[in-house]
Design a protein around this motif. Structure first.
Motif, PDB file in Angstrom:
ATOM      1  N   ALA A  31       0.825  -1.207   0.000  1.00 48.25           N
ATOM      2  CA  ALA A  31       0.000   0.000   0.000  1.00 48.25           C
ATOM      3  C   ALA A  31       0.860   1.259   0.000  1.00 48.25           C
ATOM      4  CB  ALA A  31      -0.928   0.000   1.209  1.00 48.25           C
ATOM      5  N   THR A  32       1.944   1.255   0.742  1.00 49.08           N
ATOM      6  CA  THR A  32       2.824   2.419   0.771  1.00 49.08           C
ATOM      7  C   THR A  32       3.516   2.616  -0.566  1.00 49.08           C
ATOM      8  OG1 THR A  32       3.169   2.129   3.141  1.00 49.08           O
ATOM      9  CG2 THR A  32       4.773   3.474   1.973  1.00 49.08           C
ATOM     10  N   LEU A  54      -8.224   0.853   1.793  1.00 48.22           N
ATOM     11  CA  LEU A  54      -8.320  -0.463   1.168  1.00 48.22           C
ATOM     12  C   LEU A  54      -7.362  -1.451   1.833  1.00 48.22           C
ATOM     13  CD1 LEU A  54      -9.614  -2.076  -1.150  1.00 48.22           C
ATOM     14  CD2 LEU A  54      -7.697  -1.363  -2.574  1.00 48.22           C
ATOM     15  N   ALA A  55      -6.189  -0.985   2.220  1.00 54.04           N
ATOM     16  CA  ALA A  55      -5.233  -1.853   2.917  1.00 54.04           C
ATOM     17  C   ALA A  55      -5.778  -2.294   4.272  1.00 54.04           C
ATOM     18  CB  ALA A  55      -3.903  -1.124   3.092  1.00 54.04           C
ATOM     19  N   ALA A  72      -4.010  -2.098  12.047  1.00 51.31           N
ATOM     20  CA  ALA A  72      -3.854  -1.631  10.668  1.00 51.31           C
ATOM     21  C   ALA A  72      -4.431  -0.231  10.493  1.00 51.31           C
ATOM     22  CB  ALA A  72      -4.528  -2.607   9.705  1.00 51.31           C
ATOM     23  N   SER A  73      -5.550   0.062  11.145  1.00 52.22           N
ATOM     24  CA  SER A  73      -6.121   1.404  11.015  1.00 52.22           C
ATOM     25  C   SER A  73      -5.232   2.446  11.685  1.00 52.22           C
ATOM     26  CB  SER A  73      -7.533   1.437  11.592  1.00 52.22           C
ATOM     27  OG  SER A  73      -7.515   1.166  12.972  1.00 52.22           O
ATOM     28  N   ILE A  74      -4.660   2.090  12.831  1.00 50.46           N
ATOM     29  CA  ILE A  74      -3.720   3.012  13.487  1.00 50.46           C
ATOM     30  C   ILE A  74      -2.473   3.183  12.619  1.00 50.46           C
ATOM     31  CG2 ILE A  74      -2.212   3.292  15.492  1.00 50.46           C
ATOM     32  CD1 ILE A  74      -4.414   1.819  17.106  1.00 50.46           C
ATOM     33  N   GLY A  75      -1.990   2.090  12.035  1.00 55.64           N
ATOM     34  CA  GLY A  75      -0.839   2.171  11.140  1.00 55.64           C
ATOM     35  C   GLY A  75      -1.123   3.003   9.896  1.00 55.64           C
TER      36      GLY A  75
END
Length: 96
Positions: A31-32, A54-55, A72-75
């Motif tokens: 994603a990055t 999406l990730a 994942a949302s925090i990341g």
């Protein structure tokens, strides 16, 4: 309740935890890279945020626990702030 907690502790599998960690890491790496490619192509920043959303959805679907979706949302928030908001490549949550 206490019996259920003890049962979950006894069924702990470190390999599943490690696999889910590497799945999350791989999804965020991809994603990055996609978001950096979109950024260098001068695409709107809203699309970059969509890549991270999406990730998060993909991590939530492919991993076995709720905690990976939360992490994942925090990341995603930290990743967008670090790579795509001013000052670039620095964490600054105090700017409007």
């Amino acid at each position: 309740m206490k019996r259920r907690i003890i049962k979950n502790i006894n069924n702990f599998d470190f390999n599943k935890l490690l696999i889910d960690f590497f799945k999350t890491l791989a999804v965020y790496l991809v994603a990055t890279c996609v978001a950096l490619a979109l950024n260098s192509a001068s695409v709107l920043t809203d699309n970059i945020f969509g890549v991270y959303m999406l990730a998060v959805a993909f991590v939530s679907v492919t991993t076995e626990s709720y905690i990976w979706g939360i992490l994942a949302s925090i990341g995603g928030v930290v990743g967008v702030n670090f790579f795509f908001t001013f000052p670039f490549f620095a964490l600054n949550f105090s700017m409007a």
